[in-house]
Design an enzyme around this catalytic site. Structure first.
Site, PDB file in Angstrom:
ATOM      1  N   GLU A 117       0.873  -1.165   0.000  1.00 35.32           N
ATOM      2  CA  GLU A 117       0.000   0.000   0.000  1.00 35.32           C
ATOM      3  C   GLU A 117       0.915   1.221   0.000  1.00 35.32           C
ATOM      4  OE1 GLU A 117      -2.509   0.354   3.451  1.00 35.32           O
ATOM      5  OE2 GLU A 117      -3.479   2.155   2.675  1.00 35.32           O
TER       6      GLU A 117
ATOM      7  N   ASP B  26      -4.822   9.377  10.404  1.00 37.47           N
ATOM      8  CA  ASP B  26      -3.490   8.916  10.793  1.00 37.47           C
ATOM      9  C   ASP B  26      -3.007   9.478  12.114  1.00 37.47           C
ATOM     10  OD1 ASP B  26      -2.725   7.171   8.629  1.00 37.47           O
ATOM     11  OD2 ASP B  26      -2.787   8.955   7.362  1.00 37.47           O
TER      12      ASP B  26
END
Ligand SMILES: Cc1ncc(COP(=O)(O)O)c(C=O)c1O
Lengths: 389, 267
Positions: free
Chosen positions: B52, B63
């Site tokens: 990824e 995140d």
């Protein structure tokens, strides 16, 4: 009920983890939030706790100086000193009915943080407020107020350390704590927030329409409001939208001047994109990276604008202009000296635009939403004007 | 067997042979795009199932601090969309065969003429799938359509908060794999693979048409062992990005770390 989309703008661009919380909030708003008992409780709090209706004040001396008829909707007189309390009360009450026990919020100028801390004290809810470290310094008294009210203030040290970064951090915190309620402070973010916040802020315009009809026996030629995320502006605009004879003007932060690149004027300096859950106008580079913003007012120092404003802009129903730091400070002093009212730096942008455009507005009846009072800004005002040192 | 693309081939093969795999996550351009290119080759050599590849975004709301910092470092080093795609194209030109899932927040994908043109460029550079962490089912229809037009596999998310109906929907609309968020929260930290988590993964596996990849908080070979009890793939992001940042030889570090993680697969 509006949303998720306002024309091409708005939507629900949120991580999957948050979707159930957003859906739970939307359904609570549509059921509990529309019930007569909820509305009665909300209206009682607005009246007996917050101090609504706020007055509509004619400004004769300043109006005369600028050659126009000036009226102020006095959200500065609302409890805690800004319109932010309307939304904080509505959402916290809804959260309480949803069985929530903990509230998360972001704040820029600290007014939304103070309003949230206030209602959490009132309704016995735990309160955590995220605030960028740059804002925490420039709005220090509001940090102290939040703490005094029992809130925990989490200082955000990354990014530009202002409102945008506080929203990022609040969204992250909510993603890890979806049982809490995220009490978003402006008419932005993923659906249902823009519509929900506007719903709770509409009271400003509803009162103002009636008040100006009663006191001036006419409708205004223009309604002017500053636009950070856009909650005070949408709160007053909605009531006048249907009356095509009323010009609606949203004033963004021009910072050092739009031409310098140091500003937060999304409509003149930006392009459409997605930030913080909704499609709207943003300040970004060609790769879609969000650009730093600048404004003397923490509450307008934000790279995106609420999606309902983007839709009003697309329709041409409202126009969006900007006032620089200097315009705002000049108007702030004028209002102090001529009317004995100290406006918030955010609200001073709306006044600043009127002052700068007074020649074109000669003889017009201008209604300005005075979204907040300026006590929180004294340190910056003194520093910028070189006073008191 | 005629699979949709490289990624689907790889993950369906895992399924059919009842094997498990590791899918490392990288922030493109952290340490420079040349480093990212070298790390891709190293991960391929080490036997990663797929990678990824995250395009850095200024405001990554899904995140935690480590990946935020990586994105910021990458942007400060000047990483652009065009350069990232050029690096991917170079990887392919150099013979790189790893299935690549391109990860981006939605906003960068809406620029440069919009979704249709950015997705076309991503596919043309040589990526096989698209992962967009801030695009839920409610908003992903157009992206899925554009993905199909470009033979990119659309990868959607399921979270512990999702509920069966959403998991099933996401699993039937995903190709290559369904991205299963292992824990309530953002990236970083650690995930406890307790009974609740395992039950959730078991449910996701049962409801999803596509193979499932579990991510968020997987750091060690032990985590991999637990994570792949029900998941076909385990995604390791934060732990790898952190190791690469402190490494003097990122390609070697990537190779060694992947080998170490894979030791959790066979136990
Ligand atoms: C007094 C005041 N006015 C305006 C704003 C800007 O927010 P909005 O555009 O949502 O009204 C703020 C935000 O902090 C504020 O404190």
């Amino acid at each position: 009920m509006k949303g998720p989309y306002f024309g091409d703008f708005g939507g629900q661009f949120a991580p999957e983890t948050l979707m159930p919380s957003l859906q739970e909030l939307e359904s609570a708003w549509q059921s509990i939030g529309q019930s007569p008992s909820f509305r009665k409780e909300f209206n009682d709090l607005l009246k007996n706790y917050a101090g609504r209706p706020t007055p509509l004040t004619p400004c004769r001396r300043l109006g005369e100086a600028w050659g126009l008829e000036l009226w102020l909707k006095r959200e500065d007189l609302l409890h805690t000193g800004a319109h932010k309390l309307n939304n904080a009360l509505g959402q916290a009450l809804l959260a309480k009915h949803m069985g929530k026990t903990r509230i998360l919020a972001e704040t820029g100028a600290g007014q939304h943080g103070v309003a949230t801390a206030t209602v959490c004290a009132l309704l016995d809810l735990e309160c955590v407020v995220y605030m960028g470290s740059v804002d925490a310094v420039r709005q220090k008294t509001n940090v102290l107020r939040m703490e005094l009210l029992g809130a925990r203030v989490e200082i955000v040290e990354h990014g530009q350390k202002t409102l945008k970064d506080a929203v990022n951090e609040a969204l992250r915190a909510w993603t890890g704590d979806p049982d809490a309620h995220y009490l978003l402070g402006s008419a932005l973010g993923p659906h249902p927030f823009p519509a929900l916040v506007a719903d709770f802020q509409q009271v400003i315009g509803k009162e103002a329409v009636q008040q100006i009809a009663d006191q001036a026996d006419a409708s205004p030629d223009l309604v002017v409001a500053c636009v950070g995320g856009g909650s005070n502006a949408i709160g007053i605009f909605r009531a006048f939208e249907e009356d095509a004879s009323v010009r609606l003007v949203g004033v963004e932060a021009g910072g050092d001047g739009v031409e310098t690149g140091r500003h937060a004027a999304r409509f003149s300096g930006g392009t459409p994109g997605v930030l913080h859950g909704c499609r709207t106008w943003l300040l970004q580079n060609e790769d879609g990276q969000i650009l730093p913003t600048h404004s003397v007012s923490a509450g307008l120092d934000y790279p995106a604008v609420g999606p309902e404003h983007a839709a009003l802009h697309a329709l041409g129903r409202a126009e969006y202009a900007s006032a620089t730091d200097e315009d705002a400070l000049t108007a702030l002093q004028a209002l102090c000296k001529r009317e004995g009212i100290l406006p918030a730096l955010e609200s001073s942008h709306a006044l600043g635009w009127v002052q700068q455009n007074q020649d074109d507005l000669r003889g017009k009846r201008v209604l300005v939403n005075l979204s907040g009072r300026g006590d929180k800004d004294l340190a910056i005002i003194f520093e910028t004007l070189g006073l008191g040192t | 067997m005629n699979h949709f693309n490289r990624l689907e081939h790889a993950t369906q093969t895992l399924r059919e042979t009842n094997q498990r795999g590791v899918a490392p996550y990288l922030t493109a351009g952290d340490g420079g795009l040349t480093t990212t290119l070298a790390v891709l080759h190293a991960l391929e050599k080490a036997g990663a199932t797929c990678v990824e590849l995250g395009f850095p975004f200024s405001d990554p709301i899904a995140d935690g601090p480590i990946l935020q910092a990586a994105a910021q470092r990458s942007l400060e080093a000047g990483t652009t969309f065009a350069d990232t795609l050029e690096m991917v194209a170079t990887y392919r030109k150099e013979g790189g065969e790893l299935p690549l899932a391109f990860m981006s927040y939605i906003n960068p994908l809406l620029q440069h003429g919009g979704l249709s043109s950015t997705c076309q460029r991503i596919a043309y550079a040589g990526a096989d799938a698209l992962v967009v962490p801030d695009l839920p089912l409610e908003e992903s229809e157009e992206l899925e359509k554009v993905c199909w037009e470009n033979r990119l596999a659309p990868i959607l998310f399921a979270a512990p908060t999702s509920g069966d109906a959403r998991i099933q929907k996401a699993g039937s609309r995903s190709h290559g794999f369904l991205y299963v968020v292992g824990r309530v929260g953002i990236t970083g930290g650690s995930t406890a693979f307790d009974n609740t988590t395992q039950e959730f993964l078991q449910t996701a596996r049962r409801l999803s048409n596509a193979p499932i990849a579990v991510g968020f908080g997987i750091r060690t070979a032990d985590d991999i062992r637990s994570a792949t009890k029900y998941a076909d793939l385990a995604i390791v992001g934060t732990a790898l990005v952190e190791k690469l940042h402190y490494s003097k030889d990122p390609a070697k570090t990537a190779f060694d770390f992947l080998k170490e993680l894979q030791s959790g697969l066979n136990a």
